[in-house]
Design a protein around this motif. Structure first.
Motif, PDB file in Angstrom:
ATOM      1  N   LYS A 233       0.822  -1.219   0.000  1.00  0.00           N
ATOM      2  CA  LYS A 233       0.000   0.000   0.000  1.00  0.00           C
ATOM      3  C   LYS A 233       0.856   1.269   0.000  1.00  0.00           C
ATOM      4  O   LYS A 233       0.334   2.366  -0.169  1.00  0.00           O
ATOM      5  CB  LYS A 233      -0.955   0.005   1.192  1.00  0.00           C
ATOM      6  N   PHE A 234       2.182   1.091   0.162  1.00  0.00           N
ATOM      7  CA  PHE A 234       3.071   2.244   0.128  1.00  0.00           C
ATOM      8  C   PHE A 234       3.639   2.482  -1.265  1.00  0.00           C
ATOM      9  O   PHE A 234       4.639   3.175  -1.425  1.00  0.00           O
ATOM     10  CB  PHE A 234       4.177   2.083   1.169  1.00  0.00           C
ATOM     11  N   GLY A 235       3.032   1.883  -2.271  1.00  0.00           N
ATOM     12  CA  GLY A 235       3.299   2.322  -3.634  1.00  0.00           C
ATOM     13  C   GLY A 235       4.088   1.401  -4.531  1.00  0.00           C
ATOM     14  O   GLY A 235       4.640   1.862  -5.524  1.00  0.00           O
ATOM     15  N   ALA A 236       4.154   0.084  -4.244  1.00  0.00           N
ATOM     16  CA  ALA A 236       4.925  -0.803  -5.130  1.00  0.00           C
ATOM     17  C   ALA A 236       4.461  -2.244  -4.978  1.00  0.00           C
ATOM     18  O   ALA A 236       3.989  -2.659  -3.918  1.00  0.00           O
ATOM     19  CB  ALA A 236       6.412  -0.714  -4.813  1.00  0.00           C
ATOM     20  N   ASN A 237       4.615  -3.017  -6.065  1.00  0.00           N
ATOM     21  CA  ASN A 237       4.398  -4.464  -5.991  1.00  0.00           C
ATOM     22  C   ASN A 237       5.505  -5.110  -5.182  1.00  0.00           C
ATOM     23  O   ASN A 237       6.630  -4.609  -5.119  1.00  0.00           O
ATOM     24  CB  ASN A 237       4.396  -5.074  -7.397  1.00  0.00           C
ATOM     25  N   ILE A 238       5.196  -6.262  -4.570  1.00  0.00           N
ATOM     26  CA  ILE A 238       6.209  -7.028  -3.832  1.00  0.00           C
ATOM     27  C   ILE A 238       6.069  -8.495  -4.202  1.00  0.00           C
ATOM     28  O   ILE A 238       4.958  -9.042  -4.188  1.00  0.00           O
ATOM     29  CB  ILE A 238       6.052  -6.857  -2.312  1.00  0.00           C
ATOM     30  N   ARG A 239       7.185  -9.129  -4.541  1.00  0.00           N
ATOM     31  CA  ARG A 239       7.203 -10.578  -4.725  1.00  0.00           C
ATOM     32  C   ARG A 239       7.739 -11.225  -3.455  1.00  0.00           C
ATOM     33  O   ARG A 239       8.748 -10.797  -2.903  1.00  0.00           O
ATOM     34  CB  ARG A 239       8.080 -10.961  -5.917  1.00  0.00           C
ATOM     35  N   LEU A 240       7.049 -12.283  -3.008  1.00  0.00           N
ATOM     36  CA  LEU A 240       7.436 -13.009  -1.799  1.00  0.00           C
ATOM     37  C   LEU A 240       7.978 -14.378  -2.192  1.00  0.00           C
ATOM     38  O   LEU A 240       7.285 -15.172  -2.822  1.00  0.00           O
ATOM     39  CB  LEU A 240       6.223 -13.174  -0.872  1.00  0.00           C
ATOM     40  N   HIS A 241       9.226 -14.660  -1.816  1.00  0.00           N
ATOM     41  CA  HIS A 241       9.884 -15.938  -2.092  1.00  0.00           C
ATOM     42  C   HIS A 241       9.802 -16.795  -0.827  1.00  0.00           C
ATOM     43  O   HIS A 241      10.372 -16.432   0.206  1.00  0.00           O
ATOM     44  CB  HIS A 241      11.349 -15.717  -2.484  1.00  0.00           C
ATOM     45  N   VAL A 242       9.086 -17.902  -0.907  1.00  0.00           N
ATOM     46  CA  VAL A 242       8.906 -18.779   0.248  1.00  0.00           C
ATOM     47  C   VAL A 242       9.848 -19.978   0.113  1.00  0.00           C
ATOM     48  O   VAL A 242       9.742 -20.769  -0.831  1.00  0.00           O
ATOM     49  CB  VAL A 242       7.437 -19.252   0.366  1.00  0.00           C
ATOM     50  N   ILE A 243      10.769 -20.096   1.059  1.00  0.00           N
ATOM     51  CA  ILE A 243      11.819 -21.114   1.029  1.00  0.00           C
ATOM     52  C   ILE A 243      11.412 -22.326   1.861  1.00  0.00           C
ATOM     53  O   ILE A 243      11.085 -22.172   3.048  1.00  0.00           O
ATOM     54  CB  ILE A 243      13.143 -20.544   1.585  1.00  0.00           C
ATOM     55  N   PRO A 244      11.416 -23.544   1.294  1.00  0.00           N
ATOM     56  CA  PRO A 244      11.184 -24.752   2.100  1.00  0.00           C
ATOM     57  C   PRO A 244      12.401 -25.002   2.993  1.00  0.00           C
ATOM     58  O   PRO A 244      13.480 -25.342   2.504  1.00  0.00           O
ATOM     59  CB  PRO A 244      11.010 -25.846   1.050  1.00  0.00           C
ATOM     60  N   PHE A 245      12.234 -24.859   4.294  1.00  0.00           N
ATOM     61  CA  PHE A 245      13.395 -24.808   5.196  1.00  0.00           C
ATOM     62  C   PHE A 245      13.450 -25.966   6.191  1.00  0.00           C
ATOM     63  O   PHE A 245      14.395 -26.082   6.959  1.00  0.00           O
ATOM     64  CB  PHE A 245      13.354 -23.470   5.947  1.00  0.00           C
ATOM     65  N   THR A 246      12.453 -26.842   6.163  1.00  0.00           N
ATOM     66  CA  THR A 246      12.371 -27.907   7.166  1.00  0.00           C
ATOM     67  C   THR A 246      13.606 -28.798   7.151  1.00  0.00           C
ATOM     68  O   THR A 246      14.223 -29.055   8.205  1.00  0.00           O
ATOM     69  CB  THR A 246      11.122 -28.771   6.921  1.00  0.00           C
ATOM     70  N   GLU A 247      13.990 -29.274   5.988  1.00  0.00           N
ATOM     71  CA  GLU A 247      15.110 -30.209   5.864  1.00  0.00           C
ATOM     72  C   GLU A 247      16.396 -29.617   6.435  1.00  0.00           C
ATOM     73  O   GLU A 247      17.131 -30.276   7.181  1.00  0.00           O
ATOM     74  CB  GLU A 247      15.294 -30.563   4.383  1.00  0.00           C
ATOM     75  N   ILE A 248      16.650 -28.359   6.114  1.00  0.00           N
ATOM     76  CA  ILE A 248      17.855 -27.700   6.606  1.00  0.00           C
ATOM     77  C   ILE A 248      17.779 -27.489   8.106  1.00  0.00           C
ATOM     78  O   ILE A 248      18.756 -27.715   8.839  1.00  0.00           O
ATOM     79  CB  ILE A 248      18.052 -26.347   5.880  1.00  0.00           C
ATOM     80  N   GLN A 249      16.623 -27.092   8.594  1.00  0.00           N
ATOM     81  CA  GLN A 249      16.504 -26.796  10.020  1.00  0.00           C
ATOM     82  C   GLN A 249      16.659 -28.051  10.873  1.00  0.00           C
ATOM     83  O   GLN A 249      17.285 -28.019  11.945  1.00  0.00           O
ATOM     84  CB  GLN A 249      15.156 -26.116  10.293  1.00  0.00           C
ATOM     85  N   VAL A 250      16.130 -29.161  10.399  1.00  0.00           N
ATOM     86  CA  VAL A 250      16.294 -30.427  11.125  1.00  0.00           C
ATOM     87  C   VAL A 250      17.762 -30.847  11.134  1.00  0.00           C
ATOM     88  O   VAL A 250      18.298 -31.300  12.163  1.00  0.00           O
ATOM     89  CB  VAL A 250      15.423 -31.532  10.489  1.00  0.00           C
TER      90      VAL A 250
END
Length: 402
Positions: A233-250
Motif C-alpha cells: 500500500k506504500f506504492g509498489a508491488n512485492i514478490r514473496l519468495h517462500v523457502i522450504p526450510f524444514t530439511e535444513i533446520q532439522v
C-alpha cells in the motif's frame, strides 16, 4: 463538488539537483500504479510540485484516502477553481472555509500571483478575501504568523486556484528511486517495519520467508502473505519468495551444538537469501534486527551472521527499542497481523541457553562437519513465489464446460 485538482508538494525531492526529474518521474509512475483502479489520471509535473486533475467525486475520495501512504510526497492539498472575478473568488472562499465553521481557529490569506496582468495586487486580494471570510465566519480570527489555517490563492493564467487544507504525506523518496533489496520477512513485528523504513528511502523490495512445515503451520504462512500485501500500500508491488526450510533446520538441530544452532540457522538463512538476491538482481538484504533485542542480535552474533556474505545488510531498526518499533507497526497497520499467535521457523528448536557471544572460528568449525551446500541449492530451486498486491480474479462462469 468544488475540488478540481490535488496539488502535491515534493519536500525532500526539491533538494535534488540535475537528476531531480528522474525522481519526479518515478513518483509520477508510482502514483499511476497506486491509483490504477481509477485510471487514467491526468497528472502535470512541475519542478517543485505536481498537479492531479480530478474528474469526479469517487476519484477525489480515493486519492485523498491513499495519497498519504505514497512515499515521496511531503504534503498535498485539494484545490478549488473559479473564474478570475472578485465576486466569484469571494463565493469560493466561503465554500472552502465552511469546513472550519464549527472550530474557533485563526487564519490568514496568502496570495501567489503568477499572472501579473490580473488587476488586483496581492495585498489587495488578501484584504478583500480575508475581510469577506472574516465577516461571514465569527468563529475565525486573523493571525499573521503561524495561523491554524492558511487560505491560499493562486492567480494563474487560466483561472483562480484556491486551497486551505494541507494533508501531510508519507515523506521520504519514491519507491524504486534507490534500487532494490531483499527483505527477510519473518512474520513478527520487526521485519515489516524494517521493510517500511527502507521503502521510505526509495528502495524497492522483494521479500523472502523461511517456511518449515509441519513445525510451522499454513496459518503462519498466511500471516506473512498478509504482511507482504500490507507493505504494497506504500506504492509498489512485492514478490514473496517462500523457502522450504524444514530439511535444513532439522539437519542443523542434528549437526551443531544446540547453543549455537540459532546462529547457524541465521547464517544459512543469510546464505540462501544471498543466492535469491543474486538471482533477482537486488543490491542488498534487509533485516528487522535490533541490537541486543535477543540472543541472535548481539554484536557478536551479528558479526558471525555477517561472516557468510559480502552483500550489504541493511538493519534500519538497529538502534530502535521495542516500544518504538511497535509504535511504527501500529502506525503503518502491520501490528495486529504481526501479533497473530502463529509461530515462524525462528521460534522452533530454540535452545534453552543460546550463545550470545558466538565466535566466528568456532561456528565455522562446527558447520564444517556437515555439507549444507546441496540443501541450500535445493531450497532456492524449490522456492515458491507469490506476487502482491493480490488481484481478485473474476471467475469465468463457463470455465470447465469446454
Amino acid at each position: 463538488m468544488i475540488w478540481k485538482e490535488i496539488l502535491i508538494r515534493y519536500g525532500e525531492l526539491s533538494t535534488k539537483g540535475r537528476n531531480k526529474k528522474d525522481f519526479i518521474s518515478r513518483l509520477r509512475t508510482n502514483i499511476r500504479h497506486t491509483f490504477s483502479n481509477i485510471a487514467p489520471l491526468d497528472i502535470l509535473s512541475e519542478r517543485d510540485r505536481m498537479h492531479i486533475r480530478i474528474e469526479n467525486e469517487e476519484q477525489f475520495e480515493v486519492l485523498m484516502e491513499k495519497l498519504p501512504k505514497v512515499f515521496g510526497i511531503q504534503s498535498f492539498s485539494p484545490v478549488a477553481v473559479c473564474a478570475k472575478d472578485l465576486e466569484e473568488m469571494k463565493k469560493l472562499s466561503l465554500l472552502i472555509m465552511e469546513q472550519y465553521k464549527n472550530q474557533d481557529i485563526t487564519f490568514k490569506v496568502e496570495v501567489r500571483r503568477s499572472d501579473k496582468s490580473f488587476p488586483l495586487e496581492s495585498h489587495e486580494l488578501q484584504r478583500e478575501i480575508g475581510g469577506h471570510v472574516l465577516r461571514n465566519n465569527p468563529n475565525l480570527s486573523v493571525k499573521v504568523k503561524h495561523p491554524d489555517v492558511e487560505l491560499r490563492i493562486e492567480v494563474r493564467k487560466d483561472a483562480i486556484y484556491m486551497m486551505a487544507q494541507i494533508v501531510q504525506g508519507a515523506g521520504g523518496m519514491p519507491v524504486g528511486s534507490n534500487g532494490k533489496s531483499l527483505l527477510m520477512l519473518s512474520g513478527g513485528i520487526d521485519s515489516p517495519v524494517a521493510g517500511y523504513l527502507l521503502m521510505k528511502r526509495g528502495v524497492r523490495l522483494e521479500a523472502i520467508h523461511f517456511f518449515s512445515p509441519p513445525y510451522t503451520s499454513e496459518n503462519s504462512l498466511t500471516k506473512v502473505k498478509e504482511l507482504a500485501n500490507e507493505l504494497t500500500k506504500f506504492g509498489a508491488n512485492i514478490r514473496l519468495h517462500v523457502i522450504p526450510f524444514t530439511e535444513i533446520q532439522v539437519l542443523i538441530k542434528e549437526s551443531v551444538p544446540s547453543n549455537t544452532s540459532m546462529t547457524t540457522t541465521r547464517r544459512l538463512m543469510m546464505r540462501i537469501a544471498d543466492k535469491v538476491r543474486e538471482e533477482i538482481g537486488a543490491l542488498g538484504i534487509v533485516t528487522g534486527e535490533s541490537l541486543g533485542q535477543v540472543a541472535s542480535q548481539t554484536l557478536e552474533s551479528l558479526t558471525a551472521i555477517n561472516d557468510v556474505t559480502h552483500t550489504p545488510i541493511f538493519r534500519p531498526l538497529i538502534a530502535f527499542d521495542k516500544l518504538e518499533i511497535i509504535q511504527i507497526a501500529e502506525k503503518i497497520g502491520t501490528y495486529e497481523t504481526s501479533i497473530q499467535p502463529y509461530e515462524d521457523c525462528c521460534t522452533i528448536f530454540t535452545p534453552a541457553n543460546p550463545k550470545t557471544k558466538p565466535k566466528v572460528e568456532k561456528i565455522n568449525y562446527y558447520e564444517s562437519f556437515t555439507e549444507f551446500d546441496e540443501l541450500i541449492e535445493r531450497a532456492v530451486r524449490n522456492r515458491e513465489v507469490y506476487k502482491f498486491p493480490e488481484t481478485n480474479k473474476v471467475k469465468d462462469k463457463f470455465e470447465g464446460l469446454l
